[in-house]
Write a protein that holds these residues in place. Structure first.
Motif, short mmCIF file in Angstrom:
data_model
loop_
_atom_site.label_atom_id
_atom_site.label_comp_id
_atom_site.label_asym_id
_atom_site.label_seq_id
_atom_site.Cartn_x
_atom_site.Cartn_y
_atom_site.Cartn_z
N ARG A 32 11.30 36.81 -69.56
CA ARG A 32 10.06 37.53 -69.43
C ARG A 32 9.43 37.80 -70.80
NH1 ARG A 32 12.23 41.98 -65.03
NH2 ARG A 32 12.45 40.54 -63.27
N LEU A 36 5.46 38.03 -72.22
CA LEU A 36 4.87 39.12 -72.97
C LEU A 36 4.28 38.63 -74.28
CD1 LEU A 36 7.48 41.98 -72.44
CD2 LEU A 36 5.17 41.85 -71.49
N THR A 135 -5.16 51.31 -69.22
CA THR A 135 -4.29 50.16 -68.94
C THR A 135 -2.84 50.42 -69.34
OG1 THR A 135 -4.93 49.24 -71.09
CG2 THR A 135 -6.15 48.50 -69.16
N LEU A 138 -0.29 50.86 -66.57
CA LEU A 138 0.21 49.71 -65.82
C LEU A 138 1.64 49.34 -66.20
CD1 LEU A 138 -2.96 47.43 -65.87
CD2 LEU A 138 -2.14 48.86 -64.00
N ILE A 139 2.04 49.70 -67.43
CA ILE A 139 3.40 49.30 -67.83
C ILE A 139 4.44 50.04 -67.02
CG2 ILE A 139 2.61 48.79 -70.17
CD1 ILE A 139 3.90 51.37 -71.10
N GLN A 142 5.31 47.90 -63.98
CA GLN A 142 5.86 46.58 -64.23
C GLN A 142 7.37 46.64 -64.31
OE1 GLN A 142 3.76 44.01 -64.19
NE2 GLN A 142 2.07 45.46 -63.94
N SER A 143 7.99 45.48 -64.15
CA SER A 143 9.44 45.40 -64.27
C SER A 143 9.91 45.43 -65.72
CB SER A 143 9.94 44.12 -63.59
OG SER A 143 9.34 42.97 -64.20
N VAL A 144 8.97 45.27 -66.66
CA VAL A 144 9.31 45.29 -68.08
C VAL A 144 9.30 46.74 -68.56
CG1 VAL A 144 8.61 44.53 -70.37
CG2 VAL A 144 8.31 43.03 -68.40
N TRP A 149 7.75 46.19 -73.77
CA TRP A 149 6.32 45.88 -73.82
C TRP A 149 5.73 46.19 -75.18
CZ3 TRP A 149 2.39 49.44 -74.67
CH2 TRP A 149 1.08 48.96 -74.51
#
Length: 337
Positions: A32, A36, A135, A138-139, A142-144, A149
């Protein structure tokens, strides 16, 4: 027979469906972090092109300064005017003033301003814009992880800034050392206001520090314009404090010279005092009063020679890199929350 016809084709079905699972697992096992980094490259593509253009443009100017200086030096050597001070030689020497002026009055201020521009226009908006737009929320969906990130978000501009300042610092130091200090009729001491921050490790250390400082300010303030102004103010304050403390980064050289003698070449005078026959020293500024320095015989100098440039910059770069690491650690702790 109908039963046999139905069951015979059904038997190989598990065998044909079995290979599909590894293919799905193989696609999901794609790192992943690569995604990124690709996203960070897309987000910073305009920035990268601007940095590349700045690097190419400044490098071309520096190469022109070197080529022009070497050409004029060659003419001076062929005419025997390299070490002569005759009027005819001054005419031959005059063209070298143009590349020297361009280097000291244009390129040095530009390179000196690069760290400030990096902190204000790259570091401060990096996370402040994410907070303004919302924004950054949004993290969490997420799966990250947020730390991962942020690491990818900082990697691209950080490496780009490191490459840009590394190239500029190397070329600036090379031209200064070969064409300015060793050139004819040149005077550009390394500790001058625009010279010192454009040479050696200074552009690299200052740029990384301002980038990290801007990111930290953006994470705390969470508004782009206030973060940019605050970053500029903090960079200016830090630069002033560093300039004030810089003379103490290395021990000075003390010397007693005859009264009125010239100072050491390319040196940074830290303190100057007038010496009387009995060994008494007073500030040179006091000698502006009439008859206050009558009978003085010598001048006491405390200075940094040009050879102290590297050790002083090593100490300053170490301090800046420690501050950079502290700022980044604070950002990662804040983003983790």
């Amino acid at each position: 027979m109908s039963t046999d016809a139905l069951t015979d084709p059904a038997r190989p079905a598990p065998a044909t469906a079995a290979p599909a699972a590894p293919a799905i697992r193989e696609r999901s096992a794609t790192p992943r972090l690569r995604g990124l980094l690709w996203l960070s490259l897309r987000q910073n593509r305009l920035l990268l092109w601007l940095l590349v253009a700045l690097t190419v443009l400044t490098s071309a100017n520096l190469i022109w300064v070197h080529v022009a200086s070497q050409h004029i030096v060659g003419v001076l050597r062929r005419t025997g005017c390299y070490t002569s001070n005759s009027d005819a030689c001054w005419t031959v020497l005059a063209p070298i003033n143009e590349p020297y002026f361009w280097f000291t009055s244009v390129l040095q201020p530009v390179v000196t301003a690069v760290p400030l521009l990096i902190g204000v226009f790259i570091g401060a908006p990096l996370l402040a814009q994410e907070h303004e737009r919302g924004t950054i929320r949004l993290i969490r969906a997420q799966s990250v992880s947020p730390v991962r990130w942020l690491a990818a978000r900082l990697a691209v501009p950080g490496l780009a800034v490191l490459a840009l300042t590394g190239v500029l610092a190397s070329l600036m130091t090379w031209v200064w050392w070969n064409d300015l200090i060793k050139g004819p009729a040149s005077f550009d001491p390394p500790f001058q206001f625009f010279t010192y921050p454009a040479l050696g490790l200074a552009p690299i250390a200052w740029s990384l520090f301002t980038l990290a400082l801007g990111v930290l300010v953006g994470q705390v303030v969470r508004r782009t314009l206030p973060a940019m102004f605050l970053t500029a103010a903090l960079v200016a304050i830090t630069h002033g404090l560093m300039r004030w403390a810089r003379p103490s980064f290395h021990s000075t050289v003390d010397a007693v010279v005859p009264l009125g003698a010239m100072q050491p070449n390319n040196a940074w005078l830290v303190d100057v005092k007038t010496v009387f026959p009995d060994g008494r020293r007073i500030s040179t500024e006091s000698c502006f009063d009439p008859h206050s320095c009558d009978g003085a015989v010598n001048t006491w100098l405390s200075y940094h020679p040009a050879g102290h440039l590297v050790p002083i910059q090593l100490v300053e770069s170490g301090i800046l890199l420690a501050l950079t690491a502290g700022a980044l650690l604070a950002v990662f702790r804040l983003i983790r929350r």
